[in-house]
Design an enzyme around this catalytic site. Sequence first.
Site, PDB file in Angstrom:
ATOM      1  N   CYS A 132       0.689  -1.175   0.075  1.00 49.41           N
ATOM      2  CA  CYS A 132       0.083   0.010   0.082  1.00 49.41           C
ATOM      3  C   CYS A 132       0.976   1.303  -0.050  1.00 49.41           C
ATOM      4  CB  CYS A 132      -0.909   0.131   1.082  1.00 49.41           C
ATOM      5  SG  CYS A 132      -0.399  -0.816   2.636  1.00 49.41           S
ATOM      6  N   HIS A 187      -3.082   6.103   4.581  1.00 53.27           N
ATOM      7  CA  HIS A 187      -1.778   6.202   4.777  1.00 53.27           C
ATOM      8  C   HIS A 187      -1.099   7.527   4.348  1.00 53.27           C
ATOM      9  CE1 HIS A 187      -1.718   2.291   5.700  1.00 53.27           C
ATOM     10  NE2 HIS A 187      -0.862   1.632   5.011  1.00 53.27           N
TER      11      HIS A 187
END
Length: 344
Positions: free
Chosen positions: A130, A242
């Site tokens: 990710c 994130h």
Amino acid sequence: MAYKIAIVGATGNVGREMLDILDERGFPAREVVAVASRRSQGIDVSFGDRTLTCQAIDHYDFSDVDICLMSAGGDVAREWAPKIAAKGCVVIDNSSAWRYDADVPLIVPEVNADAIVGFTRKNIIANPNCSTAQLVVALKPLHDVARIKRVVVSTYQSVSGGGKEAMDELFNQTRAVFVNDPITPEKFTKRIAFNVIPHIDAFMEDGYTKEEWKVLAETKKMLDPKIKVTCTAVRVPVFIGHSESVNIEFENPISAEEARDILREAPGVLVVDKHEDGGYVTPYESAGEDATYVSRIREDATIENGLNMWVVADNLRKGAALNAVQIAEVLVNRGLITPKKAAA
Ligand SMILES: NC(=O)c1ccc[n+]([C@@H]2O[C@H](COP(=O)([O-])OP(=O)(O)OC[C@H]3O[C@@H](n4cnc5c(N)ncnc54)[C@H](OP(=O)(O)O)[C@@H]3O)[C@@H](O)[C@H]2O)c1
């Protein structure tokens, strides 16, 4: 043409997001099947306004499936991806099991879509970590113009990157703090509520963690093997999204203004960079969104040709499910796969 799609890991964070994204984007599916472990056999999951009943992977026959979107962890991928691929079904896997295999393309469509043709060697395509996915989306357009020499990245990774149990742990610990209950870390190595943990995945011999190594290995594989990358990966008490603080050293001069202009035109990127209170994107705002957001673009006066920037994305979408669906779209749109059966 319409395809039969299997979602392996359909009860998980990423699997559920894959189902939503297939539906939202109107993917040309004649049938979608939900697959998970034996524990989930018979459990219902939502697919648009429909409900799918989960099948157990051990009992499912993938022979007539065209594309399998897999997000069930490395062990499942190592065992099942080759078996499913051998049935003539293209597997797009989200785990790290196949990412570093020279015969498996690792793809972020905005960055290296052309490399997808290598999928025929094993019938497997890997989706990156990710943190790497959002990083390379932001780096690629700048690399094309000014050639990146070195990247120093610090990640601020949400707990959803660790799966649904990790999200429950943040929720339960946060509640426990308020009601004065004892806190026992289970999924994380230390308390995550009201804390940050500079450790994701296993430690390696050199003192880096596997998560940090993934960012450099995957950036080199997808963008350019000559780029030097160093990373510090940190878990933060955020549910989804994130963030990354990124320092870049270029071979050629590039100003902050030029970088802003380049990124404004780049696929998958949204620049939000006003020099005022709130003129940047935080992970909370990225949740549920498809874009990779770039904010705080500044020249780094301590090096020649240096920039700093702040990169944020929904890790369950661009970091996993969205990217996997985009890979499937590349297969379909480029005519690289033909459905096994015609639509009913
Ligand atoms: N979360 C992220 O940001 C992110 C980003 C990139 C990649 N990934 C990768 O995506 C994968 C899944 O992540 P996640 O966040 O969705 O995890 P998760 O929420 O914990 O879900 C895991 C899924 O895998 C299934 N599963 C577990 N063991 C299985 C088995 N033996 N056979 C079949 N299915 C099995 C689970 O089914 P049951 O419910 O039946 O147990 C569940 O559907 C991992 O490989 C992860 O590294 C995640």
